[in-house]
Scaffold this active site. Structure first.
Site, PDB file in Angstrom:
ATOM      1  N   HIS A 148      16.425  41.632  74.084  1.00 54.53           N
ATOM      2  CA  HIS A 148      15.700  42.891  74.317  1.00 54.53           C
ATOM      3  C   HIS A 148      14.234  42.503  74.326  1.00 54.53           C
ATOM      4  O   HIS A 148      13.733  41.938  73.350  1.00 54.53           O
ATOM      5  CB  HIS A 148      16.006  43.894  73.202  1.00 54.53           C
ATOM      6  CG  HIS A 148      15.489  45.269  73.466  1.00 54.53           C
ATOM      7  ND1 HIS A 148      15.671  46.314  72.573  1.00 54.53           N
ATOM      8  CD2 HIS A 148      14.812  45.798  74.523  1.00 54.53           C
ATOM      9  CE1 HIS A 148      15.123  47.416  73.064  1.00 54.53           C
ATOM     10  NE2 HIS A 148      14.583  47.127  74.243  1.00 54.53           N
ATOM     11  N   LEU A 149      13.525  42.765  75.412  1.00 54.72           N
ATOM     12  CA  LEU A 149      12.176  42.247  75.611  1.00 54.72           C
ATOM     13  C   LEU A 149      11.283  42.505  74.397  1.00 54.72           C
ATOM     14  O   LEU A 149      11.094  43.649  73.978  1.00 54.72           O
ATOM     15  CB  LEU A 149      11.548  42.870  76.856  1.00 54.72           C
ATOM     16  CG  LEU A 149      10.141  42.357  77.204  1.00 54.72           C
ATOM     17  CD1 LEU A 149      10.142  40.851  77.440  1.00 54.72           C
ATOM     18  CD2 LEU A 149       9.586  43.092  78.422  1.00 54.72           C
ATOM     19  N   HIS A 150      10.739  41.414  73.840  1.00 51.39           N
ATOM     20  CA  HIS A 150       9.858  41.536  72.691  1.00 51.39           C
ATOM     21  C   HIS A 150       8.957  40.308  72.604  1.00 51.39           C
ATOM     22  O   HIS A 150       9.252  39.253  73.156  1.00 51.39           O
ATOM     23  CB  HIS A 150      10.658  41.680  71.387  1.00 51.39           C
ATOM     24  CG  HIS A 150      11.487  40.485  71.039  1.00 51.39           C
ATOM     25  ND1 HIS A 150      12.669  40.182  71.688  1.00 51.39           N
ATOM     26  CD2 HIS A 150      11.305  39.492  70.123  1.00 51.39           C
ATOM     27  CE1 HIS A 150      13.186  39.078  71.173  1.00 51.39           C
ATOM     28  NE2 HIS A 150      12.375  38.631  70.236  1.00 51.39           N
ATOM     29  N   TYR A 151       7.852  40.473  71.898  1.00 50.67           N
ATOM     30  CA  TYR A 151       6.897  39.398  71.655  1.00 50.67           C
ATOM     31  C   TYR A 151       6.557  39.383  70.164  1.00 50.67           C
ATOM     32  O   TYR A 151       6.651  40.397  69.485  1.00 50.67           O
ATOM     33  CB  TYR A 151       5.606  39.612  72.458  1.00 50.67           C
ATOM     34  CG  TYR A 151       5.801  39.590  73.958  1.00 50.67           C
ATOM     35  CD1 TYR A 151       5.596  38.431  74.701  1.00 50.67           C
ATOM     36  CD2 TYR A 151       6.164  40.750  74.646  1.00 50.67           C
ATOM     37  CE1 TYR A 151       5.753  38.419  76.080  1.00 50.67           C
ATOM     38  CE2 TYR A 151       6.340  40.740  76.024  1.00 50.67           C
ATOM     39  CZ  TYR A 151       6.126  39.578  76.737  1.00 50.67           C
ATOM     40  OH  TYR A 151       6.295  39.564  78.108  1.00 50.67           O
TER      41      TYR A 151
END
Length: 210
Positions: A148-151
């Site tokens: 799940h797109l994360h930084y």
């Protein structure tokens, strides 16, 4: 910590600079691996988002610190633009101050860097006056445990990190892009000027404009 959000206490984490020409910093945090959530099964660098696996829409409310949004002036008034971006604690932190940015969490984007999300990251880093404020991105099959797109954002208070003084030569025709010449692996460095969007485009040439 008092509310039981984190999976372990960070008081015992210690670090030191490793002798040698590169000045690596070693961080002793064994619970990061023994107590973190088991990673999902990853088979490819790009996999579709799976709502049945853990994702950041499932985090507990007390793990969410706040959300950020871009502002725009509309007829003299500041208005929020688009969906908010989640800032949440990392329940299995590397060090103090370790948080996660989840761009547009309800969009359910897979863990693949996008132009708009990278630009957001660069804008957030540029808002901080702390020289040790860093953004980290990891991909599937490279220690990303959630598709799940994360930084990651965290403070690294080591002024002599190699990443801050890397030597390089500018790549012809690409402003702010350098081929590394004194690093332990092959790679490129990018220098951010006053235009985060331009830098983001240089970093993500194959990303769709979103």
């Amino acid at each position: 910590m008092r509310d039981g959000v984190f999976r372990y206490d960070l008081q015992e984490v210690a670090s030191r600079t490793v002798p040698g020409q590169y000045g690596f910093v070693a961080l002793n945090n064994p619970k990061r691996f023994s107590h973190r959530r088991p990673p999902a099964d990853m088979q490819m660098l790009v996999q579709p988002f799976d709502p049945n696996q853990f994702n950041f829409n499932r985090v507990k409310e007390k793990e969410v610190l706040f959300e950020v949004r871009r502002r725009r002036k509309d007829e003299g008034q500041d208005t929020a633009e688009g969906e908010g971006h989640m800032i949440a604690v990392n329940v299995s932190p590397i060090d103090r101050g370790h948080v996660l940015l989840v761009p547009e969490p309800s969009s359910c984007l897979p863990q693949v860097m996008t132009l708009s999300s990278l630009q957001l990251c660069l804008e957030l880093v540029s808002l901080s006056g702390h020289s040790g404020f860093c953004m980290v991105a990891n991909s599937l099959l490279a220690y990303a445990s959630v598709n799940h797109l994360h930084y990651h954002f965290l403070y690294i208070d080591h002024p002599h990190l190699p990443a801050r003084t890397l030597g390089g030569r500018e790549v012809n025709g690409t402003r702010g892009c350098y081929q590394l010449t004194r690093h332990y692996v092959r790679g490129f460095g990018f220098q951010l000027d006053s235009d985060p969007q331009s830098c983001a485009r240089s970093l993500t040439p194959s990303c769709a404009v979103t």
